[in-house]
Structure formats: C-alpha cells, structure tokens
Design an enzyme around this catalytic site. Structure first.
Site, PDB file in Angstrom:
ATOM      1  N   ASP A 102       0.830  -1.206   0.000  1.00 41.32           N
ATOM      2  CA  ASP A 102       0.000   0.000   0.000  1.00 41.32           C
ATOM      3  C   ASP A 102       0.871   1.264   0.000  1.00 41.32           C
ATOM      4  O   ASP A 102       2.000   1.238   0.485  1.00 41.32           O
ATOM      5  CB  ASP A 102      -0.889  -0.058   1.257  1.00 41.32           C
ATOM      6  N   GLY A 157       0.083   5.401  -4.466  1.00 42.10           N
ATOM      7  CA  GLY A 157      -0.574   6.648  -4.864  1.00 42.10           C
ATOM      8  C   GLY A 157      -0.157   7.798  -3.950  1.00 42.10           C
ATOM      9  O   GLY A 157       0.142   8.907  -4.416  1.00 42.10           O
ATOM     10  N   ASN A 194     -10.298  -3.224  -6.801  1.00 43.68           N
ATOM     11  CA  ASN A 194      -9.515  -2.193  -7.492  1.00 43.68           C
ATOM     12  C   ASN A 194     -10.082  -1.776  -8.851  1.00 43.68           C
ATOM     13  O   ASN A 194      -9.696  -0.735  -9.388  1.00 43.68           O
ATOM     14  CB  ASN A 194      -8.045  -2.609  -7.651  1.00 43.68           C
TER      15      ASN A 194
END
Ligand code: V07
Length: 256
Positions: free
Chosen positions: A29, A32, A77
């Site tokens: 994770d 982004g 996702n």
C-alpha cells in the site's frame, strides 16, 4: 514496542537465519500517496512500486523465504479511475519484459492467484508467459495475487466443495480444514499455504479482503513506510519484529 520501524533503523538488526518466515505476504500500500506527496500522477507511484517488487523479491529469495505473496490487484480495485486501472493492467507486461530474465537467474518461480479470465488479454498473456518462463525454477515462489479477493476465494472453494457433495463424491461429515485448504487458491502451495508473516505498508492496519482463512495464525506487522520507499532495511526490521514474537498457534510454548 516501536510501531514505527524507522525509529529502530540505526541499530543494526541481528536477524536469525534459522527463523526466517517461510511464507511472507505483503499488502503493498501507499503507491498513490507516495506520488501525490511529490505532485506526480498516481501511476508514477505504481511504477516505482514495481521497482520495489524487484528489490524485495531478490532480498527475500537471498534470505531464504520460500513463498512471497504480493497483493498486486484486488477484486475491488476495478472501481479506481479507468486510466489508473489500465496502467495497472499494463504492469504485468512491463514486469514480464524487464524482470523475468533476472528471476530465472535467481531461480525464482512466478505464480499468480486470482480470476485471470477477467483480465485484458495482453495481461493474461504476460502473466502466462511469466509463469511459463519460470516454471523450471526451483527456488522461491513469487506469488502474485491479481484480481484476488479472499471472500471470492472462499466462495469459489465452497461452491467446488458443494458440487462434490452434490455429486456424492464427498461426505459432508468428512470435510476438514484440509478440504478447505485444498480448494482455496493457495492450495497449490501445500504446507506453505498459510503466511507466517503478513506485512502491510503505508500505515493502514486492515486486512482488506486478503487471505482471510490463511492468516488465522499469521503474525501481522505494519509499517508507516510507503511501498515505493520500502527497502531491504525496512524488510529486515519487519522480519526482526517477527522473530521477536512468540508464536503459539493457540497452544503453549513448545520450547522452540
Ligand atoms: C502491480 C506494482 C507493485 C505495487 C503495487 C501495485 C502496482 C507486479 C505485477 C505483476 C502481476 C502478475 C504478474 C507479474 C507482475 C503487478 C499489478 C500491479 C496489477 F504475473 N507489480 N504489479 N500487477 N503493481
């Protein structure tokens, strides 16, 4: 004791090589967020994240990890913006072109679990080629969870077991944990199906539909480090944390 492993980085960790987790699973994770912090598009984070996959694969294999399972793309996702999803679906192709020769050199075997037939055809081809070209490798298994969700995994296993019961091939009274293990997508891993250590990066402390059955006794370790910044030293810290835990599997200490 320390939640943030960065606090411990100055002390050289003393990893015990007789207690390396056989199966490490990672929720990668923070890609982004890594990009946004730098005012870059999210996809720049995914690109860097793939470099981290390369570094950590080599390191895990050198340490003697037997299975490294990486959560590359979840069944949820698909809800992301179209451009991001299509970039992500191109990553297995990039991966195949750039990394597979190195994996072969390092004797690493690629496997993929998840629903493959919903992936774009080029993605399916890259995945199948990576599996095929590393099929003779006998070292660490690099297992990508791609279009994977654990409830889906469990539902498909229940459906298959249900079919066997309905056919009269299986007595419901004879269903054991092993029956369920064998029908999950990790079944091919045999004794190594359950992760010893589950890592999640980027500060979130959730499982997010990953390997729910398989993590019954896993040690869970979290770090604030974002996946593109995850490196050998952070990974070493996480394994050190694992080695300091007292694993009992619901019993009492056995003297190990
Ligand atoms: C993806 C790179 C790593 C950070 C997290 C998300 C983005 C490797 C693969 C892959 C999957 C199957 C395969 C070969 C490579 C991958 C996706 C995203 C969708 F056979 N990294 N990576 N697939 N990211």
């Amino acid at each position: 004791m320390f939640k943030n492993t960065q606090d411990k980085q100055e002390a050289a960790p003393q990893l015990k090589d007789d207690n390396i987790p056989a199966h490490v699973a990672i929720i990668m994770d923070g890609n982004g967020r890594w990009a946004q912090k730098r005012h870059l598009p999210r996809i720049a984070g995914h690109k860097r994240g793939m470099e981290t996959v390369k570094t950590i694969t080599k390191f895990a294999s050198d340490l003697g990890v037997k299975v490294l399972t990486l959560y590359a793309f979840s069944t949820e996702n698909w809800k992301r913006p179209h451009d991001e999803v299509s970039y992500l679906m191109g990553l297995p192709v990039k991966f195949f072109n750039n990394f597979v020769p190195d994996l072969v050199k390092n004797n690493v075997q690629v496997r993929v679990m998840g629903v493959k037939d919903q992936l774009p055809v080029q993605t399916q081809k890259a995945v199948n080629d990576a599996i095929k070209d590393t099929a003779e490798c006998t070292g660490m298994i690099l297992n990508f969870a791609l279009n994977y969700g654990s409830r889906l995994d469990i539902r498909l296993a229940v459906q298959e077991i249900g079919r066997q019961v309905a056919n009269g091939q299986l007595d419901p009274e004879k269903i054991t944990d092993q029956t369920i293990d064998a029908n999950l997508m990790t079944g091919f891993l045999g004794d190594l199906a359950d992760p010893d250590l589950l890592i999640r990066t980027s500060g979130e402390e959730r499982i997010s539909n990953f390997l729910l059955w398989q993590i019954a006794y896993s040690e869970l370790v979290f770090t604030d480090v974002l996946w593109p910044d995850f490196d050998r030293s952070v990974f070493e810290q996480m394994i050190l944390e694992y080695q300091q835990r007292d694993r009992r599997f619901g019993g009492i200490k056995t003297g190990k």
